[in-house]
Design an enzyme around this catalytic site. Structure first.
Site: not given
Ligand code: ZN
Ligand code: ADP
Ligand code: MG
Length: 628
Positions: A440-441
Site C-alpha cells: 500500500h505505502e
Molecule cells: Zn494510504
C-alpha cells in the site's frame, strides 16, 4: 514577631457571643408562661383572663389575670399551675403567643375592655440577632479568607494577578545550539532572531520592521522548548517563560493580568525573550471551546493579542511560542504582526538522530563497540526526547548489570523498551497485514514519484504510528501551499489512490486500509467541484457559500445548500468522475511499474523504512526511461 492569627482565633469570640445571647434570650423567654396557643389566648380574651396586651407584628404578650390562670389550669388539666406560677412570678404572671391573622381581635378586645397597645418588635436583642451578628459573621469569614490567601502568595489577594510567582525568569540560560541537533533548518532561521536580540539597534537603522512573534511548530519532543532556551542562551538575554496553561486560571481576570504583567516585566528586562510554551492551551480559537467557561480564556487571549500589538519591538523583545497543534490556534494569533513566523521543528533525520545521540551520550561511558550511526538507523521516526530517553535507559540497564561501560546490547534493549511503549512496533500486526501495508505505502510512493507536480518522496515507513495509521509515506517539501492548480490537485488525488491500487494489483483484493485515503481523495474532489469551480460539467461556479460571519474564522455549522436537487446529483456525479479518474491514473502508473512495486515493497517489508533516495535508486535500477 507577631504570629499570624489562626482562623479559630477569629471565630471563637463570635461563637461565644452567639451562645451567650441565645442563653439570655432563653432566660428572658423563660420568665413568661409557656407560650400559649392562639386558641387558648382567644378563649382567655373571651373570659377576660388577660390584660395589658402588647401587640407586635408577630407576637402578642401581656399579663395573665387570676381568672386566666384558673381557666388554663382547668382546661389543661394541671391543677398545680396556679401554685407554680405564684412561685415563678412575684406579681401577675405574663404570657406570649404567636399572633395569627385575626381581623376581629381588636373589636373583641374593646368589647371586653382589655387594654392593649402596639409595640415595635425590634428591641436591641432582636436587631442584634437579625443583622448585627450575621454582618459580623460575614466580616469574620471575609477576613479569614483574605488572610488565608494573603499568606499564600507574595503579597496576597491584592496581587493575585501578578505573575511573579509563575513567570520563570532566567537571566542566563545555559543551553546553546550545541545542545540541540537534528533541527538545522530551524536553527538557521533562529540565527536571525539571535542577531537581532544581540544588537537591536542595528536593525532599526534602515527602518525595517522587526519580527515580533516566532512560533515553533512540531511534534512533541522534537526540542521546541529546548530550542527556545537555546536562543536565549546564544543571544545571552533573559528568558521569561510561561506555559499556556498558567494563563488559564480559576479566578476571572487573573489570566489577563498575568499577560499584562508578563509583558511589563519583559519591557523592563529588554532585550529578552518571552516564551509561551504550549500556546494552544490559551490560544485555542475563540468559539471553539465547549459550553461553559470559555469567557475567561478568551479574556486572556484577547489580552495577549492586544499586548502583542501594543508593545514596542524596538527595545528588543521577541515573543516565542511553541505548539504541536497549530491547527487549533486562533487565526488572530498567527496573522501578520503577531506570531507570523512559523518555524517547523520536525522529526530528525538519520543524521540528525545520530547527532542527537552524540549530544546525549557526551557524559556517558560508552563501550568502543557502540556505533551511534547504527543506533540512529534503528530509530526511525523517533524524536529528540525519545533518543534522550533511550540513552538514559541504556545507561540505567548497564548500571543494573554492574557494567563499567554502556554496551551495544544495552542500547538495543533500551530501544526495544522505548519502542514498545511508543510506536507499538510489536503491536499485533501479523505478517499478512504488514505485507499489505508495505504494498500500500509503496503504491503511494511510486505514484508520487511518477507524477509531474507531486512532491518528492522523503520516506516510506510501515512502522505503525499512533492509533489507526499503519504506515506512512512522507513527501517533501511540507511547506505551506496557498494556491494549487487543478493538475496538482488531480495528482494529489492519484497519489492517494496509489495505495489502494497497489493492493489491487498485487493481491487482487482490497483492504480497509485505504479508508482514510479515499476519504481525503473524495474530499479534494468535492472541494474541486463545489468550491473551486473546477468541474467541466458544472463550469466555473461555486456551490459552497461560506456562511461564517465576516472576519470570524471560527467553525460554524455548515449552512444549508442553496441549489437544486438536480444540481446536487450533478455534483455527486462529477465528484465521482474525478475520483474515478484519479484511480485510473494511479493504476496506469503502477501497472507500468509493477516490477518496481514488487521489489520496493519487498525491501520495505524487510527494512520497514525506505528513504526517498533508496526508493529512487530502485526506480533508476529498473531503468525504464519510457515511463514519464
Ligand atoms: Zn494510504
Ligand atoms: P518539545 O518542547 O518539542 O516537546 P523538548 O524541548 O521539551 O521538546 O524536549 C525534551 C527533551 O528532549 C529535551 O530536554 C532534550 O533533552 C531532548 N531533545 C529533544 N529534541 C532534541 C534535539 N533536537 N536535540 C537534542 N536534544 C533534544
Ligand atoms: Mg515543550
Amino acid at each position: 514577631m507577631a504570629e499570624k492569627p489562626t482562623p479559630r482565633f477569629a471565630l471563637w469570640p463570635l461563637l461565644v457571643v452567639m451562645a451567650v445571647l441565645l442563653l439570655v434570650q432563653y432566660y428572658v423567654a423563660g420568665q413568661r408562661l409557656n407560650t400559649l396557643s392562639y386558641s387558648e389566648f382567644r378563649r382567655l380574651v373571651e373570659i377576660k383572663g388577660v390584660d395589658n396586651l402588647e401587640i407586635s407584628t408577630d407576637t402578642i404578650s401581656g399579663q395573665l389575670l387570676p381568672a386566666g390562670v384558673e381557666f388554663l389550669a382547668k382546661s389543661r388539666n394541671e391543677p398545680d399551675l396556679p401554685e407554680r406560677l405564684k412561685k415563678q412570678f412575684d406579681k401577675e404572671p405574663t404570657f406570649s403567643t404567636v399572633r395569627l391573622e385575626d381581623p376581629d381581635l381588636v373589636k373583641t378586645l374593646d368589647q371586653q375592655g382589655i387594654k392593649y397597645r402596639g409595640v415595635q418588635e425590634k428591641t436591641w436583642l432582636t436587631s442584634l440577632m437579625s443583622w448585627v451578628l450575621p454582618t459580623l459573621f460575614l466580616v469574620a469569614i471575609w477576613v479569614y479568607f483574605f488572610r488565608k490567601i494573603g499568606a499564600g502568595g507574595a503579597g496576597g489577594l491584592m496581587t493575585v494577578g501578578k505573575s511573579k510567582a509563575k513567570v520563570y525568569v532566567q537571566d542566563e540560560t545555559k543551553e546553546t545550539f550545541k545542545d540541540v541537533a537534528g533541527v538545522e533548518e530551524a536553527e538557521e532561521e533562529l540565527k536571525e532572531i539571535i542577531e537581532f536580540l544581540q544588537n537591536p539597534a542595528k536593525f532599526q537603522v534602515l527602518g525595517g520592521k522587526l519580527p515580533k512573534g516566532v512560533l515553533l511548530v512540531g511534534p512533541p519532543g522534537t526540542g521546541k522548548t529546548l530550542l527556545a532556551r537555546a536562543v536565549a542562551g546564544e543571544a545571552g538575554v533573559p528568558f521569561l517563560s510561561l506555559t499556556g496553561s498558567d494563563f488559564v486560571e480559576m479566578f476571572v481576570g487573573v489570566g489577563a493580568a498575568r499577560v499584562r504583567d508578563l509583558f511589563a516585566q519583559a519591557q523592563e528586562k529588554a532585550p529578552c525573550i518571552i516564551f509561551i510554551d504550549e500556546l494552544d492551551a490559551v490560544g485555542k480559537a475563540r468559539g471553539l471551546s465547549p459550553l461553559g467557561g470559555p469567557e475567561e480564556r478568551e479574556n486572556t487571549l484577547n489580552q495577549l493579542l492586544s499586548e502583542m500589538d501594543g508593545f514596542d519591538t524596538r527595545k528588543g523583545v521577541i515573543i516565542m511560542a511553541a505548539t504541536n497543534r497549530p491547527e487549533i490556534l486562533d487565526p488572530a494569533l498567527i496573522r501578520p504582526g503577531r506570531f507570523d513566523r512559523h518555524i517547523l521543528v520536525d522529526r530528525p533525520s538519520l543524521k540528525g538522530r545520530e547527532d542527537i545521540l552524540t549530544i546525549h551520550t557526551r557524559k556517558i561511558k560508552l563501550s568502543p563497540q557502540v556505533t551511534l550511526k547504527t543506533l540512529a538507523a534503528r530509530t526511525p521516526g523517533m524524536v529528540g526526547s525519545d533518543l534522550a530517553n533511550i540513552v538514559n535507559e541504556a545507561a540505567l540497564l548497564a548500571a543494573r548489570k554492574n557494567k563499567s561501560q554502556v554496551e551495544m546490547d544495552d542500547f538495543e534493549e533500551a530501544i526495544d523498551r522505548v519502542v514498545a511503549g511508543l510506536e507499538k512496533r510489536n503491536r499485533l500486526m501479523n505478517p499478512r497485514e504488514k505485507e499489505i501495508v508495505a504494498y500500500h505505502e509503496t503504491g503511494h510512493a511510486l505514484v508520487a514519484e511518477a507524477l509531474p507536480t507531486t512532491d518528492k518522496v522523503h520516506r516510506v515507513s510501515i512502522i505503525p504510528r499512533g492509533i489507526g495509521s499503519l504506515g506512512y509515506t512522507m513527501q517533501l517539501p511540507t511547506e505551506d501551499r496557498y494556491l494549487m492548480t487543478k493538475s496538482e490537485l488531480e495528482d494529489r488525488m492519484a497519489v492517494l489512490m496509489g495505495g489502494r491500487v497497489a493492493e489491487e494489483l498485487h493481491f487482487q483484493e482490497i483492504s480497509t486500509g485505504a479508508q482514510n485515503d479515499l476519504y481525503r481523495a473524495t474530499d479534494i474532489a468535492r472541494s474541486m467541484v463545489r468550491e473551486y469551480g473546477m468541474s467541466e460539467q458544472l463550469g466555473p461556479m461555486t456551490f459552497e457559500r461560506e456562511r461564517r460571519p465576516l472576519f470570524l474564522e471560527t467553525m460554524l455549522p455548515p449552512g444549508a445548500k442553496d441549489y437544486s436537487e438536480a444540481t446536487a446529483q450533478e455534483i455527486d456525479r462529477e465528484v465521482n468522475t474525478l475520483v474515478a479518474k484519479a484511480h485510473r491514473r494511479a493504476r496506469e502508473v503502477l501497472e507500468q511499474q509493477l516490477p518496481v512495486l514488487e521489489k520496493a515493497a519487498k525491501i520495505l517489508l524487510e527494512k520497514e523504512v525506505l528513504e526517498g533516495d533508496e526508493l529512487r535508486q530502485i526506480l533508476n535500477a529498473a531503468a525504464k526511461p519510457e515511463t514519464v
